[in-house]
Design an enzyme around this catalytic site. Sequence first.
Site, PDB file in Angstrom:
ATOM      1  N   GLY A  10      64.328  28.463  26.635  1.00  0.00           N
ATOM      2  CA  GLY A  10      64.459  29.893  26.332  1.00  0.00           C
ATOM      3  C   GLY A  10      65.931  30.263  26.232  1.00  0.00           C
ATOM      4  NE  ARG A  72      60.009  28.341  26.013  1.00  0.00           N
ATOM      5  CZ  ARG A  72      60.793  28.601  27.053  1.00  0.00           C
ATOM      6  NH1 ARG A  72      61.305  27.610  27.747  1.00  0.00           N
ATOM      7  NH2 ARG A  72      61.067  29.841  27.380  1.00  0.00           N
ATOM      8  CG  ASP A 103      62.966  23.356  34.791  1.00  0.00           C
ATOM      9  OD1 ASP A 103      63.092  24.038  33.744  1.00  0.00           O
ATOM     10  OD2 ASP A 103      62.008  23.512  35.582  1.00  0.00           O
ATOM     11  CB  THR A 125      67.106  29.208  33.494  1.00  0.00           C
ATOM     12  OG1 THR A 125      65.969  30.056  33.716  1.00  0.00           O
ATOM     13  CG2 THR A 125      67.523  28.644  34.834  1.00  0.00           C
ATOM     14  CB  ILE A 126      67.062  34.804  32.641  1.00  0.00           C
ATOM     15  CG1 ILE A 126      65.606  34.557  32.258  1.00  0.00           C
ATOM     16  CG2 ILE A 126      67.940  35.014  31.434  1.00  0.00           C
ATOM     17  CD1 ILE A 126      64.898  35.812  31.754  1.00  0.00           C
ATOM     18  CG  ASP A 127      63.075  31.714  34.604  1.00  0.00           C
ATOM     19  OD1 ASP A 127      63.090  32.868  34.153  1.00  0.00           O
ATOM     20  OD2 ASP A 127      62.402  30.786  34.090  1.00  0.00           O
ATOM     21  CG  ASP A 129      63.744  28.049  37.656  1.00  0.00           C
ATOM     22  OD1 ASP A 129      64.716  27.807  36.907  1.00  0.00           O
ATOM     23  OD2 ASP A 129      62.565  27.976  37.271  1.00  0.00           O
ATOM     24  N   GLY A 170      60.787  35.297  35.241  1.00  0.00           N
ATOM     25  CA  GLY A 170      61.243  34.450  36.351  1.00  0.00           C
ATOM     26  C   GLY A 170      60.405  33.207  36.556  1.00  0.00           C
ATOM     27  NE  ARG A 171      58.783  28.857  32.865  1.00  0.00           N
ATOM     28  CZ  ARG A 171      58.649  28.781  31.533  1.00  0.00           C
ATOM     29  NH1 ARG A 171      57.548  29.202  30.970  1.00  0.00           N
ATOM     30  NH2 ARG A 171      59.601  28.298  30.799  1.00  0.00           N
ATOM     31  CD  GLU A 222      57.499  35.399  33.591  1.00  0.00           C
ATOM     32  OE1 GLU A 222      57.195  35.997  32.546  1.00  0.00           O
ATOM     33  OE2 GLU A 222      58.273  34.412  33.611  1.00  0.00           O
ATOM     34  CD  GLN A 275      62.876  40.750  32.440  1.00  0.00           C
ATOM     35  OE1 GLN A 275      62.928  40.526  33.635  1.00  0.00           O
ATOM     36  NE2 GLN A 275      61.774  40.546  31.750  1.00  0.00           N
TER      37      GLN A 275
HETATM   38  O1  F6P Z   1      62.348  30.339  31.385  1.00  0.00           O
HETATM   39  C1  F6P Z   1      62.844  31.527  30.897  1.00  0.00           C
HETATM   40  C2  F6P Z   1      61.734  32.460  30.523  1.00  0.00           C
HETATM   41  O2  F6P Z   1      62.324  33.641  30.039  1.00  0.00           O
HETATM   42  C3  F6P Z   1      60.717  32.754  31.632  1.00  0.00           C
HETATM   43  O3  F6P Z   1      61.180  33.712  32.533  1.00  0.00           O
HETATM   44  C4  F6P Z   1      59.530  33.184  30.829  1.00  0.00           C
HETATM   45  O4  F6P Z   1      58.324  32.939  31.510  1.00  0.00           O
HETATM   46  C5  F6P Z   1      59.619  32.329  29.598  1.00  0.00           C
HETATM   47  O5  F6P Z   1      60.951  31.920  29.486  1.00  0.00           O
HETATM   48  C6  F6P Z   1      59.179  32.995  28.324  1.00  0.00           C
HETATM   49  O6  F6P Z   1      59.208  32.050  27.327  1.00  0.00           O
HETATM   50  P1  F6P Z   1      59.074  32.346  25.770  1.00  0.00           P
HETATM   51  O7  F6P Z   1      60.405  32.858  25.300  1.00  0.00           O
HETATM   52  O8  F6P Z   1      58.761  31.032  25.195  1.00  0.00           O
HETATM   53  O9  F6P Z   1      58.035  33.388  25.592  1.00  0.00           O
END
Ligand code: F6P
Length: 347
Positions: A10, A72, A103, A125-127, A129, A170-171, A222, A275
């Site tokens: 992402g 991805r 990751d 990563t914005i998460d 993590d 935030g996964r 989420e 975000q």
């Molecule tokens: O890993 C970053 C993230 O923004 C997560 O917080 C979220 O669940 C996911 O990517 C969303 O992914 P996509 O952009 O593929 O919808």
Amino acid sequence: MRVGILTGGGDCPGLNAVIRAAVRKGIFHYGDDFIGFMEGWRGVLDDKTMPLTIESVSGILQLGGTILRTSRTNVRKKPGGIEQCIATIQRNKLDALITIGGDDTQGVANALVEKGVPCVGVPKTIDNDLSGTDVCFGFDTAVSIATEAVDRLHTTAEAHSRVIVCEVMGRDAGWIALYSGIAGGADAILVPEKPIDLEMVIARIKERRARGKFFSIVVVAEGAKMPASGEVATHGKVVDEFGHARLLGIGQYVADEIEKRTGFETRAVNLGHTQRGGTPTAFDRMLATRYGSAAIDLAHKGKFGRIVVLRGREITDIPLADAIAKNRIVGDELLELASGLQAVIKK
Ligand code: F6P
């Protein structure tokens, strides 16, 4: 040195700042040559590149997204994918590959390192993590956006005497929810790290009304699990190449339960990709610049198979394998801080 750069997974604010810093330091200080792979690992598989020069990285510091675009793509899922990547890297005569990602991206980088490919990682990563670093760039911007949203939700919730449930990204980690919930003064914060206690959320909302406050704000991550099933809420059954489902819907679920059980008018808001979009904060530009510069230094030291990280105030590096070994979730100390403020609701 001839260096490749890619951005995978992402997108996140600050990607361009990393690219710019690595290219500028590499060219000005070391006399390097750069190419960028387009769309993450897909660009390495398909050998799709663009030149990275002082000119092509000019004016991008403050831009969100990534000039290299992203995807991805999971190389390990493609038959012969790893070998195809190695062939591309050899064909382009690369001495180093800087992989900017979370990751999933770094997992692929690590698999290539095991085959002798000289990769250096940058944690994105914005998460927030990824293990081994105190902060990933992009997180600060995401928290700022989410906090501003929580501030804005306060005034509209108050005007209408409503409960508003705000779902943030935030996964599997509650970092964005916790930070934006505390910074925004939410009445309840629900995170994936702890089971949701809906009864307590409802009790707190009722208590607030009894004290004469006619609105409430709930921030929910989420990845928080639905109390009845213990499952995450997802949009359909689609998963990406790394096996991640599209997380969506816990906010609406919580809002519906609150309205049903209290009779208070309730709305759900999902901040979603807002975000991740737009301009990085000054903190993220600075961190991304430090990471980009440290990554090219690491390549010149020949320290491959490692990733730059922030520890306290220092930039240092650790093995890629350590960074991807497990997800970094919110620890008890921060959860206790929020509990002490009566903000986090957990069983
Ligand atoms: O890993 C970053 C993230 O923004 C997560 O917080 C979220 O669940 C996911 O990517 C969303 O992914 P996509 O952009 O593929 O919808």
